[in-house]
Design a protein around this motif. Structure first.
Motif, PDB file in Angstrom:
ATOM      1  N   ARG A  80       0.833  -1.194   0.000  1.00 13.08           N
ATOM      2  CA  ARG A  80       0.000   0.000   0.000  1.00 13.08           C
ATOM      3  C   ARG A  80       0.870   1.247   0.000  1.00 13.08           C
ATOM      4  O   ARG A  80       1.947   1.278   0.614  1.00 13.08           O
ATOM      5  N   GLY A 100       1.728   5.249   0.946  1.00 15.43           N
ATOM      6  CA  GLY A 100       1.505   6.184   2.039  1.00 15.43           C
ATOM      7  C   GLY A 100       1.829   5.685   3.417  1.00 15.43           C
ATOM      8  O   GLY A 100       1.538   6.374   4.400  1.00 15.43           O
ATOM      9  N   GLN A 135      -0.805   5.336   7.863  1.00 11.34           N
ATOM     10  CA  GLN A 135      -0.900   5.551   6.419  1.00 11.34           C
ATOM     11  C   GLN A 135      -1.428   6.955   6.192  1.00 11.34           C
ATOM     12  O   GLN A 135      -2.346   7.402   6.886  1.00 11.34           O
ATOM     13  N   ARG A 136      -0.873   7.638   5.207  1.00 11.16           N
ATOM     14  CA  ARG A 136      -1.210   9.035   4.959  1.00 11.16           C
ATOM     15  C   ARG A 136      -1.615   9.235   3.510  1.00 11.16           C
ATOM     16  O   ARG A 136      -0.942   8.772   2.592  1.00 11.16           O
ATOM     17  N   SER A 137      -2.723   9.954   3.304  1.00 13.30           N
ATOM     18  CA  SER A 137      -3.136  10.327   1.954  1.00 13.30           C
ATOM     19  C   SER A 137      -2.486  11.656   1.580  1.00 13.30           C
ATOM     20  O   SER A 137      -1.912  12.354   2.423  1.00 13.30           O
ATOM     21  N   THR A 173      -3.872  14.353   1.002  1.00 15.31           N
ATOM     22  CA  THR A 173      -4.572  15.471   1.633  1.00 15.31           C
ATOM     23  C   THR A 173      -4.350  15.541   3.139  1.00 15.31           C
ATOM     24  O   THR A 173      -4.895  16.420   3.811  1.00 15.31           O
ATOM     25  N   ARG A 218      -4.666   7.068   8.443  1.00 13.67           N
ATOM     26  CA  ARG A 218      -5.386   5.855   8.821  1.00 13.67           C
ATOM     27  C   ARG A 218      -4.416   4.935   9.541  1.00 13.67           C
ATOM     28  O   ARG A 218      -3.204   4.997   9.328  1.00 13.67           O
ATOM     29  N   HIS A 247     -13.560  15.126   6.715  1.00 14.23           N
ATOM     30  CA  HIS A 247     -13.476  13.684   6.958  1.00 14.23           C
ATOM     31  C   HIS A 247     -14.487  13.262   8.010  1.00 14.23           C
ATOM     32  O   HIS A 247     -15.190  12.257   7.842  1.00 14.23           O
TER      33      HIS A 247
END
Length: 363
Positions: free
Chosen positions: A51, A53, A72-74, A76, A80, A326
């Protein structure tokens, strides 16, 4: 806090060793749940290969690692938990007497929000943001399998007697019962995944193995074995035929139960229950302290458990437009789901409806 953020491949061998050492000593420091294999560096690194991020924040005190926070980072800034959706234990791994500010940590990680659904207990700065808490049953085997079985016989004599009788009946009618605790044949893993996919469809649930990254993650973890972490495939055979299997993750002291399934053709023998008792016996011999059955109310978990841990879901937010968006998007869905899960009068009809949909879909 002195916080540095790394990509998985940038984490040094010394930092990985410090992370593993924290988990090894967690039970001595009064936080045994931090030894859960889902909180290990190996799990984070494996998800990072599947995955985008994935990042690891390392908090240092006096130049030495004091805590590790995988996420985990998007693009924006939405964060998560690592492996959200398949990870059964999430949080910050730390040494004794460590405290942190949740918003300060998020800011250092470049996150507007951090979303979690299996937060390990004892994480007060994160728990303050929890939307709900849930039981996660465990099977304690630290005193040995004989002690566990004696406790099970006392608490649930009919269940224990019936399960052991079904094992003998399976051996008489289908072939000698054989258990392999650490099955190395990848064909057995594919069999388990096929059973589990069919179970998801049959019960109206989303098939996790329809997501390519989850199947890749399973394959990676199946081939990951070390002293402090490993993927563990356990299989129950009747003769030469596999009738039940389980794939989970183990650390030095915890076996995290993850993907159990069985062949429905052998359902009358309750092969899944027999398998879990065999797993407990073999894990106790390996020095495992307990099997974590994972969040979720299931009849078989209630029958096998000795106690319950607590996990929580929710999200930590900073004052940021992305966090507001969010929360507005996620809050109604999560609130509805949690209401259904908490109330049997809502959950049971919903579960029956999903199963009817599953039957239609399967046919």
């Amino acid at each position: 806090m002195d916080i540095s953020v790394y990509r998985p491949g940038e984490l040094t061998a010394a930092d990985r060793a410090a992370w593993t050492a924290m988990q090894s000593k967690a039970h001595l420091n009064g936080a045994p749940e931090l030894a859960n294999p889902f909180l290990s560096p190996e799990f984070t690194l494996a998800v990072g290969r599947c995955r985008r991020g994935v990042r690891i924040a390392v908090v240092r005190e006096g130049g030495e690692p004091a805590a590790f926070f995988p996420f985990q980072r998007s693009a924006t800034g939405v964060g998560r938990a690592v492996g959200l959706g398949v990870s059964d234990c999430q949080g910050l791994v730390h040494g004794p007497d460590f405290d942190w500010d949740a918003r300060e940590l998020l800011e250092a990680c470049g996150l507007a929000v951090w979303d979690f659904d299996h937060l390990v207990q004892g994480q007060d700065p994160f728990e303050a943001w929890a939307a709900g808490t849930y039981p996660s049953p465990v099977m304690d085997i630290d005193q040995g399998y004989a002690a566990y079985l004696a406790q099970l016989r006392t608490r649930s004599p009919k269940f224990t007697r019936t399960t052991l009788a079904k094992e003998r009946k399976l051996g008489r009618e289908a072939g000698p019962v054989r258990y392999v605790h650490d099955e190395r044949d990848p064909r057995a893993l594919r069999t388990l995944m096929a059973w589990k996919s069919a179970q998801y469809r049959r019960t109206g649930r989303s098939d996790r193995f329809a997501h390519a990254w989850i199947s890749r993650l399973m394959a990676q973890l199946f081939h990951t074995r070390g002293d402090s972490f490993g993927g563990l495939l356990s299989v129950l055979y009747a003769g030469d035929v596999p009738v039940a299997a389980h794939f989970g993750l183990r650390s030095e002291r915890i076996l995290a139960c993850w993907f159990p399934a069985y062949d429905p053709a052998y359902a009358k023998y309750s092969p899944g229950l027999i398998l879990h008792l065999k797993m407990a016996e073999a894990a106790a011999a390996d020095g495992i302290a307990y099997l974590d059955l994972g969040r979720g109310q299931k009849e078989y978990k209630d029958s096998l458990k000795t106690r319950e841990l607590t996990v929580s879901d929710g999200w930590v937010t900073r004052r940021h437009p992305v966090a507001l968006g969010h929360r507005a998007h996620r809050a109604p869905v999560r609130a509805l789901r949690n209401t259904v899960l908490r109330r049997p009068e809502l959950f049971e009809p919903a579960d029956r409806l999903l199963k009817r949909i599953g039957k239609i879909r399967s046919s």
